[in-house]
Scaffold this active site. Sequence first.
Site, mmCIF file in Angstrom:
data_model
loop_
_atom_site.group_PDB
_atom_site.id
_atom_site.type_symbol
_atom_site.label_atom_id
_atom_site.label_comp_id
_atom_site.label_asym_id
_atom_site.label_seq_id
_atom_site.Cartn_x
_atom_site.Cartn_y
_atom_site.Cartn_z
ATOM 1 N N ASN A 9 0.881 -1.168 0.000
ATOM 2 C CA ASN A 9 0.000 0.000 0.000
ATOM 3 C C ASN A 9 0.917 1.216 0.000
ATOM 4 O O ASN A 9 1.527 1.533 1.007
ATOM 5 C CB ASN A 9 -0.894 -0.030 1.250
ATOM 6 N N LYS A 11 0.142 4.237 -0.205
ATOM 7 C CA LYS A 11 -0.431 5.421 0.453
ATOM 8 C C LYS A 11 -0.176 6.667 -0.412
ATOM 9 O O LYS A 11 -0.225 6.548 -1.638
ATOM 10 C CB LYS A 11 0.120 5.555 1.879
ATOM 11 N N HIS A 95 -9.248 1.293 4.767
ATOM 12 C CA HIS A 95 -7.984 1.459 5.488
ATOM 13 C C HIS A 95 -8.184 2.363 6.706
ATOM 14 O O HIS A 95 -8.968 3.316 6.659
ATOM 15 C CB HIS A 95 -6.910 2.042 4.566
ATOM 16 N N GLU A 97 -6.480 4.662 7.873
ATOM 17 C CA GLU A 97 -6.229 6.088 7.629
ATOM 18 C C GLU A 97 -7.449 6.747 6.999
ATOM 19 O O GLU A 97 -7.737 7.921 7.264
ATOM 20 C CB GLU A 97 -4.975 6.249 6.752
ATOM 21 N N GLU A 167 -5.385 -5.205 10.177
ATOM 22 C CA GLU A 167 -4.379 -4.188 10.464
ATOM 23 C C GLU A 167 -4.659 -3.535 11.819
ATOM 24 O O GLU A 167 -5.474 -2.607 11.899
ATOM 25 C CB GLU A 167 -4.384 -3.117 9.364
ATOM 26 N N GLY A 173 2.579 1.972 10.821
ATOM 27 C CA GLY A 173 3.521 3.079 10.734
ATOM 28 C C GLY A 173 4.212 3.408 12.041
ATOM 29 O O GLY A 173 4.856 4.449 12.162
ATOM 30 N N SER A 213 3.460 -2.500 10.155
ATOM 31 C CA SER A 213 4.911 -2.605 10.336
ATOM 32 C C SER A 213 5.460 -3.978 9.968
ATOM 33 O O SER A 213 6.420 -4.452 10.574
ATOM 34 C CB SER A 213 5.308 -2.213 11.766
HETATM 35 P P1 13P Z 1 3.169 0.115 7.646
HETATM 36 O O1 13P Z 1 3.655 -1.165 7.017
HETATM 37 O O2 13P Z 1 3.912 1.331 7.187
HETATM 38 O O3 13P Z 1 3.012 0.006 9.114
HETATM 39 O O4 13P Z 1 1.680 0.327 7.055
HETATM 40 C C1 13P Z 1 0.799 -0.728 7.122
HETATM 41 C C2 13P Z 1 -0.415 -0.348 6.367
HETATM 42 O O5 13P Z 1 -1.129 0.546 6.743
HETATM 43 C C3 13P Z 1 -0.709 -1.068 5.133
HETATM 44 O O6 13P Z 1 -1.958 -0.751 4.646
#
Ligand code: 13P
Length: 251
Positions: A9, A11, A95, A97, A167, A173, A213
Amino acid sequence: MRRYVIAGNWKMNFTPSQATAFINEIKPMVAGKDNCDIIFCAPYVTIDAAMKAAEGSNIKIGAENVHFAEKGAYTGEVSAEMLKEIGVEYVIIGHSERRQYFGETDETVNLRTKAALAAGMKVILCLGEVKEQRLAGITREIVSMQTKLDLAGVSAEDMKNVIIAYEPVWAIGTGLTATPEQADETCGQIREALAEIYGAEVAEATIIQYGGSMNEKNAAELLAKTNVDGGLIGGASLVAAKFTAIVDAAQ
Ligand code: 13P
């Protein structure tokens, strides 16, 4: 037997030219590694360039969201028909976010999921608990509720086109990763919720990824767990060597 799906992803990272350079770099590194599906979900404006670069390879390019309406007055949104026309097969929905910063709810996530499935797309549906919920010991209840609300009205037949990404929000993150045991347990709880809705056969067939992560160091241990069928990777999906190492862990 479920197949591993390793998805990046991106982002809000990678312009079209940056995505082209990245795909050209990683393409030979993952060539022939066919024990898993490899997908990168890209910002809308970057999808086309990434697809062109990935042509003829084992890399698929997806989107990071899709709107639920067919068309109309939804400034800034993109429909499933638009994505289909440029050849997008996979789309991330729900997601954390999107839920945290853009007001998405289980209701809008459900509407988007149904719209994407109706258009013949494959959905990577994200869900997971926040830190307070894990500390309060209600993770099972939260992921079970999200699974049921986000998939309300989705048929057993359509579940062939649904991947769930577990997740935990506290692991995204942050450099904190769920332990392999926590990931396995919670993915298993999601599978139990699926079994309640659709029965054991669909629950056993559904791919459930872990995200939060995941990196080149912890991927092998996480992917070794029975209920973890792949990864949804943020930060490490922006670095070819790291992502390739995760693909290798799935071989
Ligand atoms: P990270 O791998 O940066 O923690 O992000 C995970 C994520 O949100 C994947 O959609």
